[in-house]
Write an enzyme that holds these catalytic residues in place. Sequence first.
Site, PDB file in Angstrom:
ATOM      1  N   ASP A 169       0.862  -1.181   0.000  1.00 22.09           N
ATOM      2  CA  ASP A 169       0.000   0.000   0.000  1.00 22.09           C
ATOM      3  C   ASP A 169       0.898   1.231   0.000  1.00 22.09           C
ATOM      4  O   ASP A 169       1.937   1.246   0.680  1.00 22.09           O
ATOM      5  CB  ASP A 169      -0.859   0.046   1.263  1.00 22.09           C
ATOM      6  CG  ASP A 169      -1.999  -0.965   1.257  1.00 22.09           C
ATOM      7  OD1 ASP A 169      -2.010  -1.856   0.390  1.00 22.09           O
ATOM      8  OD2 ASP A 169      -2.878  -0.860   2.129  1.00 22.09           O
ATOM      9  N   HIS A 181       4.904  -7.332  -0.007  1.00 27.71           N
ATOM     10  CA  HIS A 181       4.593  -8.588  -0.683  1.00 27.71           C
ATOM     11  C   HIS A 181       5.385  -8.709  -1.980  1.00 27.71           C
ATOM     12  O   HIS A 181       5.955  -7.737  -2.473  1.00 27.71           O
ATOM     13  CB  HIS A 181       3.090  -8.648  -0.968  1.00 27.71           C
ATOM     14  CG  HIS A 181       2.232  -8.614   0.263  1.00 27.71           C
ATOM     15  ND1 HIS A 181       1.438  -9.671   0.650  1.00 27.71           N
ATOM     16  CD2 HIS A 181       2.035  -7.651   1.203  1.00 27.71           C
ATOM     17  CE1 HIS A 181       0.799  -9.376   1.770  1.00 27.71           C
ATOM     18  NE2 HIS A 181       1.138  -8.146   2.126  1.00 27.71           N
ATOM     19  N   SER A 239       8.210   4.136   5.383  1.00 24.02           N
ATOM     20  CA  SER A 239       9.367   3.604   4.684  1.00 24.02           C
ATOM     21  C   SER A 239       9.069   3.442   3.208  1.00 24.02           C
ATOM     22  O   SER A 239       8.169   4.082   2.673  1.00 24.02           O
ATOM     23  CB  SER A 239       9.838   2.298   5.311  1.00 24.02           C
ATOM     24  OG  SER A 239      11.149   2.016   4.881  1.00 24.02           O
TER      25      SER A 239
END
Length: 299
Positions: free
Chosen positions: A117, A173, A260
């Site tokens: 995201d 991911h 991050s």
Amino acid sequence: MPAEPIRYFHRTKRVVETEEIYGGDWLRWTYETGPGRFALNALVKRAVVSRYYGWKMSQRGSAHRVLPFIVDYDLDVDEFAKKPYAFKTFNEFFYRALKPGARPIAPGDNVAVLPADGRHLAFQNVDGAEGFYAKGQRFDLKSFLGSEELGREFAGGSLLISRLCPVDYHRFHFSVAGTPGEARLINGWLYSVSPIALRQNLAYLWENKRMITLVESPVFGRVAVCEIGATMVGTIQQLYVPGRAVPKGEEKGLFKFGGSCVVTIFQPGRIKFDADLVKHSADGLEVYARMGESLGVAG
């Protein structure tokens, strides 16, 4: 002169929005003023500051921050794998898991997906990625990958920068199916990766602590997946098993507290990024989209 806002294009809503910056006043003081830059170089970029804050957010007393944070940033609790009151610390809430299916994975063997995201910048050719945070600043591929050999291999390749804010889901991911190798740690500082900081110095991306994993994909070739630590996010935790094949969208790891960044680099000619990502990135505008959404198709 008023501070320059951070704007991005929201892929689902199809509108340009202004980012509500967590700790924005502190970030602007640190990176845009003389006294702040002195404090940055003397203390803030050092791991001890982030370790202390991470320790503080891992104490039971930090749990009282969870519900106000959810309310302030209007987070969707229905997608959380745990109830909001079940988190024992703020850090546990911060790197929370989501319910199965909360992030649908775009179908198709030749379709790569976004790894996290966040707010994304995509450049079909990394050599042409100049001035996207500030004029005259170029992405130094060899320094970022910490290898002359890898720098040559990925020269002219395709670059995706996925920036996570503190309000985002903080697990990352795999963008493609394949077999990942060991994550290689390159130690460094812990500068912020907010545009507020990167507008001053793009090199923070390759001066920061980072981990680099090479994924061998039968469809997309070799892909470099790179997680970057930042201020208040000194911990990058890998959760995958090196050498074991993974499907696209499988969880790779998580960041503990802070904002991050994940950088994904493809070899030349191996992917064609989605048109909306390329267009807005060329205009200097990040695209907000979620993990599992389409990134592009095999070249």
